[in-house]
Design a protein around this motif. Structure first.
Motif, PDB file in Angstrom:
ATOM      1  N   GLY A  66      67.729  65.728  76.410  1.00  0.00           N
ATOM      2  CA  GLY A  66      68.142  64.607  77.252  1.00  0.00           C
ATOM      3  C   GLY A  66      68.018  64.880  78.733  1.00  0.00           C
ATOM      4  O   GLY A  66      68.146  63.958  79.550  1.00  0.00           O
ATOM      5  N   ARG A  67      67.790  66.128  79.112  1.00  0.00           N
ATOM      6  CA  ARG A  67      67.645  66.489  80.524  1.00  0.00           C
ATOM      7  C   ARG A  67      66.245  66.995  80.856  1.00  0.00           C
ATOM      8  O   ARG A  67      65.753  66.764  81.962  1.00  0.00           O
ATOM      9  CB  ARG A  67      68.669  67.566  80.899  1.00  0.00           C
ATOM     10  N   PHE A  68      65.620  67.698  79.929  1.00  0.00           N
ATOM     11  CA  PHE A  68      64.290  68.276  80.146  1.00  0.00           C
ATOM     12  C   PHE A  68      63.264  67.537  79.299  1.00  0.00           C
ATOM     13  O   PHE A  68      63.532  67.176  78.151  1.00  0.00           O
ATOM     14  CB  PHE A  68      64.259  69.752  79.742  1.00  0.00           C
ATOM     15  N   THR A  69      62.058  67.375  79.863  1.00  0.00           N
ATOM     16  CA  THR A  69      60.964  66.727  79.152  1.00  0.00           C
ATOM     17  C   THR A  69      59.689  67.541  79.323  1.00  0.00           C
ATOM     18  O   THR A  69      59.336  67.913  80.449  1.00  0.00           O
ATOM     19  CB  THR A  69      60.717  65.307  79.690  1.00  0.00           C
ATOM     20  N   ILE A  70      59.034  67.825  78.217  1.00  0.00           N
ATOM     21  CA  ILE A  70      57.763  68.546  78.264  1.00  0.00           C
ATOM     22  C   ILE A  70      56.621  67.547  78.100  1.00  0.00           C
ATOM     23  O   ILE A  70      56.724  66.573  77.341  1.00  0.00           O
ATOM     24  CB  ILE A  70      57.705  69.635  77.168  1.00  0.00           C
ATOM     25  N   SER A  71      55.531  67.805  78.823  1.00  0.00           N
ATOM     26  CA  SER A  71      54.351  66.955  78.717  1.00  0.00           C
ATOM     27  C   SER A  71      53.119  67.808  78.982  1.00  0.00           C
ATOM     28  O   SER A  71      53.233  68.935  79.484  1.00  0.00           O
ATOM     29  CB  SER A  71      54.417  65.794  79.712  1.00  0.00           C
ATOM     30  N   ARG A  72      51.956  67.277  78.648  1.00  0.00           N
ATOM     31  CA  ARG A  72      50.721  68.000  78.897  1.00  0.00           C
ATOM     32  C   ARG A  72      49.614  67.036  79.259  1.00  0.00           C
ATOM     33  O   ARG A  72      49.656  65.855  78.879  1.00  0.00           O
ATOM     34  CB  ARG A  72      50.324  68.843  77.679  1.00  0.00           C
ATOM     35  N   ASP A  73      48.637  67.572  79.980  1.00  0.00           N
ATOM     36  CA  ASP A  73      47.449  66.820  80.353  1.00  0.00           C
ATOM     37  C   ASP A  73      46.245  67.654  79.946  1.00  0.00           C
ATOM     38  O   ASP A  73      45.892  68.616  80.637  1.00  0.00           O
ATOM     39  CB  ASP A  73      47.444  66.529  81.855  1.00  0.00           C
ATOM     40  N   ASN A  74      45.635  67.289  78.831  1.00  0.00           N
ATOM     41  CA  ASN A  74      44.515  68.089  78.318  1.00  0.00           C
ATOM     42  C   ASN A  74      43.249  67.931  79.161  1.00  0.00           C
ATOM     43  O   ASN A  74      42.314  68.707  79.006  1.00  0.00           O
ATOM     44  CB  ASN A  74      44.233  67.728  76.870  1.00  0.00           C
TER      45      ASN A  74
END
Length: 123
Positions: A66-74
């Motif tokens: 609820g506080r941290f979000t992971i994402s990626r850009d391939n």
């Protein structure tokens, strides 16, 4: 041989936000699942967040949910960790990790690790 370089760490007040980035090179980025781990002084390294190779599946530790979000850009060979509502207990060195086997990665047994970036949250 994949190289991982983290950036974006620093000093922030409690309640603030930081965005960590991890730049990958030397491998086919989209073949790898990615994760963030952290290690606080005197404590063992712990899992923070995971993202599958496509980005379709993510998970976060209960302590940061609820506080941290992971994402990626391939397209840019990068993975990010957006950290909001930071707390003093989030103070740690944050590491980016990669592995082609998701179970290994999530267990902390990744083939590739970055050098880490320090996050310090002042209360």
């Amino acid at each position: 041989q994949m190289q991982l370089v983290e950036s974006g760490g620093g000093l922030v007040q409690a309640g603030g936000s930081l965005r960590l980035s991890c730049a990958a090179s030397g491998g086919t980025f989209s073949n790898y699942a990615m994760a963030w781990f952290r290690q606080a002084p005197g404590k063992e390294r712990e899992f923070v967040a995971y993202i599958s190779w496509s980005g379709a599946m993510t998970s976060t530790a209960n302590s940061v949910k609820g506080r941290f979000t992971i994402s990626r850009d391939n397209t840019k060979n990068t993975v990010h960790l957006q950290m909001n509502s930071l707390r003093s207990e989030d103070t740690a060195v944050y590491y980016c990790a990669a592995d082609s086997v998701a179970s290994k990665l999530r267990a902390g047994d990744a083939d590739y690790w970055g050098q880490g970036t320090q996050v310090t949250v002042s209360s």
